[in-house]
Design a protein around this motif. Structure first.
Motif, PDB file in Angstrom:
ATOM      1  N   UNK A 240       4.513 -38.138 -28.905  1.00 41.46           N
ATOM      2  CA  UNK A 240       4.467 -39.617 -29.025  1.00 41.46           C
ATOM      3  C   UNK A 240       4.502 -40.138 -30.323  1.00 41.46           C
ATOM      4  N   UNK A 241       4.483 -41.577 -30.575  1.00 35.73           N
ATOM      5  CA  UNK A 241       4.584 -41.868 -32.078  1.00 35.73           C
ATOM      6  C   UNK A 241       3.669 -41.538 -33.197  1.00 35.73           C
ATOM      7  N   UNK A 242       2.412 -41.369 -32.622  1.00 42.14           N
ATOM      8  CA  UNK A 242       1.332 -41.057 -33.147  1.00 42.14           C
ATOM      9  C   UNK A 242       1.077 -39.446 -33.360  1.00 42.14           C
ATOM     10  N   UNK A 582       8.835 -45.169 -49.174  1.00 40.22           N
ATOM     11  CA  UNK A 582       7.945 -44.162 -48.755  1.00 40.22           C
ATOM     12  C   UNK A 582       8.446 -43.910 -47.193  1.00 40.22           C
ATOM     13  N   UNK A 583       8.946 -42.778 -46.948  1.00 43.94           N
ATOM     14  CA  UNK A 583       9.565 -42.411 -45.599  1.00 43.94           C
ATOM     15  C   UNK A 583       8.500 -41.753 -44.648  1.00 43.94           C
ATOM     16  N   UNK A 584       7.960 -42.165 -43.793  1.00 42.11           N
ATOM     17  CA  UNK A 584       7.004 -41.444 -42.700  1.00 42.11           C
ATOM     18  C   UNK A 584       7.641 -41.158 -41.144  1.00 42.11           C
ATOM     19  N   UNK A 585       7.213 -40.129 -40.774  1.00 45.75           N
ATOM     20  CA  UNK A 585       7.927 -39.720 -39.536  1.00 45.75           C
ATOM     21  C   UNK A 585       6.812 -38.945 -38.577  1.00 45.75           C
ATOM     22  N   UNK A 586       6.828 -39.287 -37.538  1.00 46.41           N
ATOM     23  CA  UNK A 586       5.928 -38.631 -36.313  1.00 46.41           C
ATOM     24  C   UNK A 586       5.856 -37.179 -36.764  1.00 46.41           C
TER      25      UNK A 586
END
Length: 602
Positions: A240-242, A582-586
């Motif tokens: 899931x996304x989180x 800033x790049x954030x990935x699951x």
């Protein structure tokens, strides 16, 4: 008489030559003197540089000794190494803080190297003088902060002052070197400088988290009155996304530092509502559908953890409702394996869980060996065993805290408080996990992954992403991104897994494959376009939604082999977003950082 005249002429000739020599001597006396001075200065500078190098080498050795002492929780060794580090750093700073090194910083070729060494030495001196001693002071009383299942609130509060001082010192030291371009440094200086900056930055972030923790933790554990939290365990095998599906939960009661697991349950008991438990915005409905609010297990479709926490809490209070919740805490299975590094082995039904076997046992073995009817009870037993172990005797208090910090840094441990004061204190910390909005000149790109297979195939999913800036026009950057998705097993091998793992084709995905919904979020006020999957344009079938000022879109990826599926896209940042992004990935199954920097091209 002729002889006299010849001698006189020779004398005059000699006098003329002597005059010329004197004139030449006079011409060369000043340059020779200057050259001599420069030679002396150069020799001294070289000797001084050698002494600075020796001081920095000594500082590096002391820092390594300090790290070893901290890991061993050896207080005398920590203090000795801290003292040695202070002496070495002071020598380096004193050598480079003067007119000679200031002048050398203006030389061609080596000037930037000199300036880099000066900045590094000054920064290190600040760390060694004001930062490290405060850290050592805090660590000296760290073991035993929690005993007998109760957090020592007074001891936690005693940490606040030294941690705050250390955090301020490391923050100032980071600022001294953060803006220095090391790309032109000669020889080994560049990698050493960049390594120092990276280590300093990570320590700075860790101390800021520790500072927040010392401020917030007493309240969280019930120092100001009883608290009740919903503790959610996210299952990485169904992404899931989180991080994962919120498959099971527990209510934790906190009072005067004591934590008690009051009740547990499975998310499957809630079922689906006909309407969302809380009103959804039109953008949320367009991106995630009503499932975001109708099914507890789908509240983590959104990468914004505070929003997911609201939805889960509302659903829990509706169905269980034994108390009014003060917040939601979430942790995934990979993070639980980190905790076991500090706790040590934990006895669970049928086997002993360790940091090395927990992930495979819970997310793979259990699904292959246990019938679905027994799985929920097994997961609840594991969760309870780990929770009780966290409260009990631990192999290392420090390693346990590091595990929580690592989990927070990878997006695997989240805290959402419903109390305004605590929410304000936690704002900006890594445990919040909110989806950023307008962040000034800093562009944010988020990539979240959601399983649409109805399976536990995400255990075999691997995802790698990158975003680079390719152009800058008037403070607006053009970004290009890509995401590669693959399985660690081929389709034939995966199809032999139990139907509960593969999904059995119930939702239209063939057994052995998985359908992943990739959601892309562009920078605030920016644009998102040019989406392709394996080179095929999908812009005409993908809707770009404005989510609180950020462009967002969902792309479907069908993953069925070790060969990566390639998702590509283009973005433009908002006006004035010229800084690094800033790049954030699951977070997935692989232990690593899922937040990375995007280098600015402006």
């Amino acid at each position: 008489m002729g002889l006299v005249r010849r001698r006189s002429a020779r004398t005059k000739e000699i006098a003329r030559w002597e005059g010329r020599l004197d004139e030449r001597r006079r011409r060369w006396v000043l340059p020779a003197a200057v050259l001599g001075v420069l030679v002396v200065i150069g020799a001294y500078a070289a000797f001084d540089a050698w002494r600075v190098q020796r001081a920095l080498v000594d500082a590096d050795a002391a820092a390594r000794a300090l790290r070893t002492a901290i890991d061993a929780q050896d207080d005398p060794a920590m203090r000795a190494a801290s003292y040695d580090l202070g002496l070495a750093a002071s020598r380096a700073a004193n050598r480079t803080d003067g007119p000679l090194w200031a002048a050398l910083g203006h030389l061609p070729v080596v000037g930037d190297d000199v300036r880099g060494v000066r900045a590094l030495s000054g920064s290190l001196d600040l760390v060694a003088t004001d930062g490290v001693p405060s850290v050592v002071e805090a660590l000296a009383g760290f073991e035993g902060v929690s005993e007998g299942g109760r957090v020592d609130i007074a001891r936690v509060r005693a940490f606040e002052a030294p941690v705050a001082q250390a955090s301020a010192a490391f923050s100032d030291a980071t600022a001294m070197v953060d803006d220095i371009d090391a790309s032109g440094f000669l020889g080994a200086l560049r990698p050493r400088f960049e390594s120092y900056v990276e280590l300093l930055g990570s320590t700075d972030r860790g101390l800021r988290s520790a500072r927040t923790a010392t401020q917030v933790l007493p309240g969280l554990v019930g120092a100001e009155g009883p608290r009740d939290y919903l503790l959610v365990f996210q299952n990485n095998a169904e992404i899931r996304a989180t991080g994962g599906l919120p498959g099971s939960w527990a209510r934790v009661h906190a009072e005067a530092g004591e934590l008690t697991l009051v009740e547990q349950g499975s998310a499957s008991r809630f079922g689906a509502r006909p309407t969302p438990v809380l009103p959804l915005t039109p953008a949320e409905t367009a991106l995630y559908g009503d499932l975001l609010g109708t099914d507890f297990r789908d509240a983590t479709f959104t990468p914004d953890f505070p929003r997911a926490a609201e939805l889960m809490a509302a659903r829990w209070e509706e169905e269980v409702g034994t108390v009014e919740l003060d917040g939601v805490i979430s942790i995934d299975v990979v993070a639980l394996s980190y905790l076991l590094e500090g706790i040590g082995p934990v006895a669970a039904p049928g086997l002993t869980l360790t940091a090395d076997n927990l992930v495979e046992t819970v997310l793979s073995t259990a699904y292959r060996l246990l019938p679905p009817s027994e799985q929920d009870a097994y997961f609840e037993d594991v969760a309870e065993a780990v929770f009780e172990a966290v409260k009990g005797d631990r192999a290392s208090e420090l390693r346990l805290v590091r595990a929580f910090d690592r989990a927070a840094g990878e997006g695997r441990f989240r805290v959402a408080s419903f109390l305004p004061q605590e929410r304000d204190q936690l704002a900006g910390s890594r445990v919040v996990g909110d989806l950023s909005g307008d962040d000034g000149s800093v562009p944010h790109v988020d990539i979240d992954l959601n399983d649409a297979t109805g399976s536990k195939m995400s255990y075999y999913l691997r995802a790698e992403s990158s975003v680079v800036a390719t152009a800058c026009d008037g403070g607006v950057q053009t970004l290009e991104g890509e995401l590669r998705l693959r399985q660690t097993v081929d389709r034939a091998e995966a199809s032999r897994l139990p139907d509960y793992v593969t999904g059995g084709g119930r939702y239209g995905t063939d057994p052995g494959a998985q359908l992943v919904l990739v959601r892309l979020y562009g920078p605030y006020g920016g644009e998102l376009s040019g989406l392709t999957v394996d080179g095929q344009a999908v812009d005409d079938v993908v809707e770009v939604v404005d989510l609180d000022g950020r462009p967002a879109a969902t792309v479907s990826a069908y993953v069925d082999s070790r060969t990566p599926v390639l998702v590509e896209w283009g973005m433009r940042t908002g006006s004035g977003q010229s800084a690094g992004g800033i790049l954030i990935q699951t977070p997935g199954m692989t232990p690593r950082a899922y937040e990375r920097s995007i280098e600015s091209i402006c």
